[in-house]
Design a protein around this motif. Structure first.
Motif, mmCIF file in Angstrom:
data_model
loop_
_atom_site.group_PDB
_atom_site.id
_atom_site.type_symbol
_atom_site.label_atom_id
_atom_site.label_comp_id
_atom_site.label_asym_id
_atom_site.label_seq_id
_atom_site.Cartn_x
_atom_site.Cartn_y
_atom_site.Cartn_z
ATOM 1 N N TYR A 12 0.848 -1.198 0.000
ATOM 2 C CA TYR A 12 0.000 0.000 0.000
ATOM 3 C C TYR A 12 0.885 1.250 0.000
ATOM 4 O O TYR A 12 0.685 2.174 -0.797
ATOM 5 C CB TYR A 12 -0.934 -0.012 1.217
ATOM 6 C CG TYR A 12 -2.066 0.990 1.122
ATOM 7 C CD1 TYR A 12 -3.343 0.585 0.738
ATOM 8 C CD2 TYR A 12 -1.853 2.343 1.407
ATOM 9 C CE1 TYR A 12 -4.387 1.513 0.643
ATOM 10 C CE2 TYR A 12 -2.890 3.267 1.321
ATOM 11 C CZ TYR A 12 -4.148 2.848 0.936
ATOM 12 O OH TYR A 12 -5.180 3.761 0.838
ATOM 13 N N ARG A 69 1.210 4.255 -2.868
ATOM 14 C CA ARG A 69 1.014 5.675 -2.532
ATOM 15 C C ARG A 69 2.258 6.479 -2.872
ATOM 16 O O ARG A 69 2.173 7.596 -3.371
ATOM 17 C CB ARG A 69 0.660 5.823 -1.043
ATOM 18 C CG ARG A 69 -0.687 5.220 -0.649
ATOM 19 C CD ARG A 69 -1.886 5.971 -1.232
ATOM 20 N NE ARG A 69 -2.078 7.269 -0.588
ATOM 21 C CZ ARG A 69 -1.995 8.440 -1.199
ATOM 22 N NH1 ARG A 69 -1.725 8.498 -2.489
ATOM 23 N NH2 ARG A 69 -2.194 9.564 -0.533
ATOM 24 N N PRO A 126 -3.449 7.424 -6.033
ATOM 25 C CA PRO A 126 -4.350 7.843 -4.953
ATOM 26 C C PRO A 126 -5.021 6.615 -4.314
ATOM 27 O O PRO A 126 -5.204 5.589 -4.980
ATOM 28 C CB PRO A 126 -5.375 8.723 -5.665
ATOM 29 C CG PRO A 126 -5.308 8.354 -7.102
ATOM 30 C CD PRO A 126 -3.947 7.800 -7.364
ATOM 31 N N GLY A 127 -5.378 6.739 -3.038
ATOM 32 C CA GLY A 127 -6.051 5.634 -2.364
ATOM 33 C C GLY A 127 -7.271 5.152 -3.137
ATOM 34 O O GLY A 127 -7.578 3.959 -3.155
ATOM 35 N N SER A 128 -7.936 6.064 -3.804
ATOM 36 C CA SER A 128 -9.170 5.702 -4.508
ATOM 37 C C SER A 128 -8.907 4.827 -5.740
ATOM 38 O O SER A 128 -9.832 4.370 -6.378
ATOM 39 C CB SER A 128 -9.905 6.962 -4.932
ATOM 40 O OG SER A 128 -9.078 7.716 -5.805
ATOM 41 N N GLN A 140 -5.975 3.987 7.148
ATOM 42 C CA GLN A 140 -5.558 4.858 6.047
ATOM 43 C C GLN A 140 -6.351 4.529 4.774
ATOM 44 O O GLN A 140 -6.831 5.423 4.070
ATOM 45 C CB GLN A 140 -4.050 4.700 5.784
ATOM 46 C CG GLN A 140 -3.537 5.661 4.712
ATOM 47 C CD GLN A 140 -2.039 5.498 4.435
ATOM 48 O OE1 GLN A 140 -1.321 4.841 5.189
ATOM 49 N NE2 GLN A 140 -1.567 6.103 3.356
ATOM 50 N N ALA A 141 -6.497 3.232 4.509
ATOM 51 C CA ALA A 141 -7.215 2.803 3.297
ATOM 52 C C ALA A 141 -8.670 3.266 3.347
ATOM 53 O O ALA A 141 -9.219 3.744 2.345
ATOM 54 C CB ALA A 141 -7.128 1.292 3.152
ATOM 55 N N ARG A 176 -9.867 5.789 5.053
ATOM 56 C CA ARG A 176 -9.874 7.251 4.954
ATOM 57 C C ARG A 176 -9.673 7.701 3.511
ATOM 58 O O ARG A 176 -10.319 8.630 3.028
ATOM 59 C CB ARG A 176 -8.750 7.810 5.848
ATOM 60 C CG ARG A 176 -8.786 9.297 6.043
ATOM 61 C CD ARG A 176 -7.975 9.778 7.275
ATOM 62 N NE ARG A 176 -6.961 8.886 7.797
ATOM 63 C CZ ARG A 176 -5.696 8.779 7.334
ATOM 64 N NH1 ARG A 176 -5.302 9.517 6.316
ATOM 65 N NH2 ARG A 176 -4.839 7.948 7.895
ATOM 66 N N GLU A 177 -8.771 7.003 2.799
ATOM 67 C CA GLU A 177 -8.425 7.442 1.446
ATOM 68 C C GLU A 177 -9.351 6.867 0.368
ATOM 69 O O GLU A 177 -9.138 7.091 -0.816
ATOM 70 C CB GLU A 177 -6.967 7.062 1.137
ATOM 71 C CG GLU A 177 -5.990 7.795 2.042
ATOM 72 C CD GLU A 177 -4.529 7.431 1.789
ATOM 73 O OE1 GLU A 177 -3.662 8.239 2.183
ATOM 74 O OE2 GLU A 177 -4.250 6.358 1.219
ATOM 75 N N ALA A 192 -9.916 3.632 -0.478
ATOM 76 C CA ALA A 192 -9.445 2.458 -1.223
ATOM 77 C C ALA A 192 -10.569 1.439 -1.336
ATOM 78 O O ALA A 192 -11.524 1.448 -0.554
ATOM 79 C CB ALA A 192 -8.242 1.835 -0.519
#
Ligand SMILES: Cc1ncc(COP(=O)(O)O)c(C=O)c1O
Lengths: 466, 87
Positions: free
Chosen positions: A114, A118, A123-125, A141-142, A144-145, A147
């Motif tokens: 991951y 990044r 981007p996480g998306s 984090q995933a 939040r971003e 993923a």
């Protein structure tokens, strides 16, 4: 005795080959008679001189062509298709970035992967997050971003629910399924089992959550799957489950992710037909998968409901033939049973896939002499260090270079730092330039992470024992 | 006469072989046949003459471009191969 004016003939290694009358050629079609001295028009021998041997050589052209062939095969048969690059297959930054440029998302299975995606600016998306263990920090984090998180087991549903609550955010999730396709061994240790009802239970549990929203289904039925009917079964089973889960919970499935597993043009050990005759094309895989999906979603289409995005996580079939390993012969010997053997400067430390593939081995130059059964050993002090246990090759001399291919899948990630430095990886770019994409390791690559306690440093306070 | 290396095959079993100029070998005892390349054929003929490694090397150097060390190495390897196949 010596006649000085006589013209001397060149010496080639003496060879003797038994005729095996009536014995089937157990090596399959002989693929080794040709040689190859370049990659995309760039001569290999000068690269060995410059960067040392062994050397991995990557072809940007082949990698991009593979990405485009895969996309074309599926996009011409299904309205919405996406590819997630399986980082574990080859996470050299150059490889990942080429595929991201070609439109692939990142498919990762650990915090390390991951972070790597990044750091490359993904981007996480645009990250698909798989795997049986997602440590809480990276899960948060995933989430939040944004993923695309695929849950593997019940505890992970609870863990993500807590994370979502903490973020005060409703998180979209997928679940990984496992089931019997009738053609492949079921990888039942990953995901929720369909036949036992565990998958539907998980979907119900998610549906009842204030914090989670089931939007996708994932499964990965295995690797190096040669029978396209396995994929047709997988696609049909997943589409049927989609209908069922939408009917029983209020969810809306937006994507079906069929994972990876397409075979690359490599020869599996124990399989005697050459890969060219065995390995299906991307078009054949695509036809099987999309054919089954179209069939299973007929009612859905008729009712005007949206069709799910089809996601692929093709790994080895994407990168395997885009990279080779070049190695030099460092010694030769005759085994007690009469077979010829050669010792190479690259072994299973660099070619982990030698445990299950019979890689093609080609000399860089035409070699004189009659091909004979040869064992290729690596340089490690380990009995299992065998690059090829049996390959027909002409006599080899110290310094001869051999190309081992395909070597792009799983070797640059599973290679081991055992008693040797890992060599450089260079890439021949589309423009025909040569770029180092991973430098050869030096001692500092390992020593920089070690800490030697003061009391163990030389000179030793008490001097050296007698 | 002693040989410099112990790894030489029994000359009697080499003498029974039928050799053709094109490198076809037939072993009448086992019925097996083989192909040798031209250097292998030359070497086999020298080894059949019960020469030692030093002598063989000299004879090879009279005919081929070859270092003494390479000759020694290749002679002993080939002798090992003959031993495995014809004894
Ligand atoms: C979840 C998942 N996706 C994709 C892949 C890539 O598989 P392959 O290289 O066989 O295409 C793997 C490999 O193990 C996997 O576990």
């Amino acid at each position: 005795m010596n006649a000085p004016e006589k013209i001397l003939k060149p010496w080639t290694k003496p060879s003797l080959s038994p005729h095996r009358v009536g014995v089937m050629n157990k090596f399959g079609a002989v693929r080794q008679h040709h040689h190859q001295d370049e990659v995309d028009g760039v001569a290999i021998e000068p690269l060995l001189e410059q960067y040392g041997s062994p050397l991995f050589i990557l072809s940007e052209k082949t990698l991009r062509e593979n990405a485009r062939r895969l996309r074309r095969a599926f996009a011409t048969r299904w309205p919405k298709v996406r590819h997630g690059w399986s980082y574990k297959t080859n996470y050299l930054n150059a490889v990942c970035s080429i595929l991201h440029q070609e439109g692939s998302w990142a498919e990762v299975v650990s915090d390390f992967e991951y972070h790597k995606a990044r750091a490359l600016g993904v981007p996480g998306s645009r990250i698909i997050f798989n795997g049986p263990w997602k440590p809480s920090a990276i899960l948060e984090q995933a989430a939040r971003e944004g993923a695309q998180i695929h849950l593997d087991h019940l505890d992970e549903i609870y863990a993500l629910e807590q994370v979502a609550k903490g973020l005060n955010k409703k998180v979209a999730v997928g679940i990984r399924l496992n089931f019997d396709t009738g053609y492949t061994e079921s990888w039942s240790r990953f995901g929720f089992n369909l036949e036992s009802g565990a998958a539907m239970d998980a979907a119900q549990r998610i549906a009842s959550s204030e914090w989670l929203n089931l939007t996708g289904l994932h499964s990965h039925i295995g690797t190096f799957i040669l029978d396209v009917r396995a994929y047709a079964a997988q696609a049909r089973i997943m589409a049927e489950f989609m209908e069922k889960v939408e009917a029983e919970t209020a969810c809306q499935i937006e994507y079906l992710d069929v994972g990876g597993g397409f075979a690359s043009r490599n020869a599996l050990q124990g399989v005697y037909l050459p890969p060219d005759q065995l390995v299906p094309s991307f078009d054949q895989y695509a036809e099987a998968i999309t054919g089954a999906l179209l069939e299973a979603t007929r009612a859905r289409s008729a009712a005007g409901q949206p069709l799910p995005t089809l996601i692929l996580e093709t790994g080895r079939a994407m990168v395997d033939d885009a990279e080779i390993l070049v190695t030099r012969v460092v010694g030769g010997k005759r085994l007690p049973d009469g077979r010829r053997a050669a010792i190479l400067d690259a072994g299973v430390n660099l070619l982990f896939t030698a445990f299950w593939y019979n890689h093609e081995v080609k000399p860089l130059r035409p070699l004189d002499g009659i091909p004979e059964e040869t064992v290729l050993y690596g340089p490690l002090c380990m009995n299992i260090d065998i690059v090829r246990s049996s390959v027909m090759l002409p006599p080899l001399n110290v310094g001869d270079a051999l190309m081992v291919r395909p070597a792009g899948a799983y070797n640059n990630t599973q290679w081991m730092q055992f008693i040797q430095y890992r060599p450089a990886v260079v890439m021949v770019t589309q423009a025909g330039k040569v770029e180092v994409v991973r430098a050869a390791e030096r001692l500092s690559a390992i020593n920089d992470f070690e800490r030697l306690p003061e009391s163990l440093r030389v000179p030793f306070p008490q001097g050296l024992p007698e | 006469m002693t040989r410099q290396t112990l790894d030489f095959p029994n000359v009697e079993s080499l003498k029974r072989l039928a050799l053709s100029e094109s490198g076809f070998i037939f072993d009448p005892v086992t019925g097996n046949s083989f192909t040798v390349n031209h250097t292998g054929l030359a070497l086999l003929q020298l080894i059949r003459q019960t020469l030692d490694v030093g002598q063989i090397t000299k004879r090879l150097q009279a005919e081929f471009v070859i270092d003494a060390s390479v000759a020694e190495r290749d002679v002993s390897e080939f002798a090992g191969l003959l031993k495995v196949n014809f004894q």
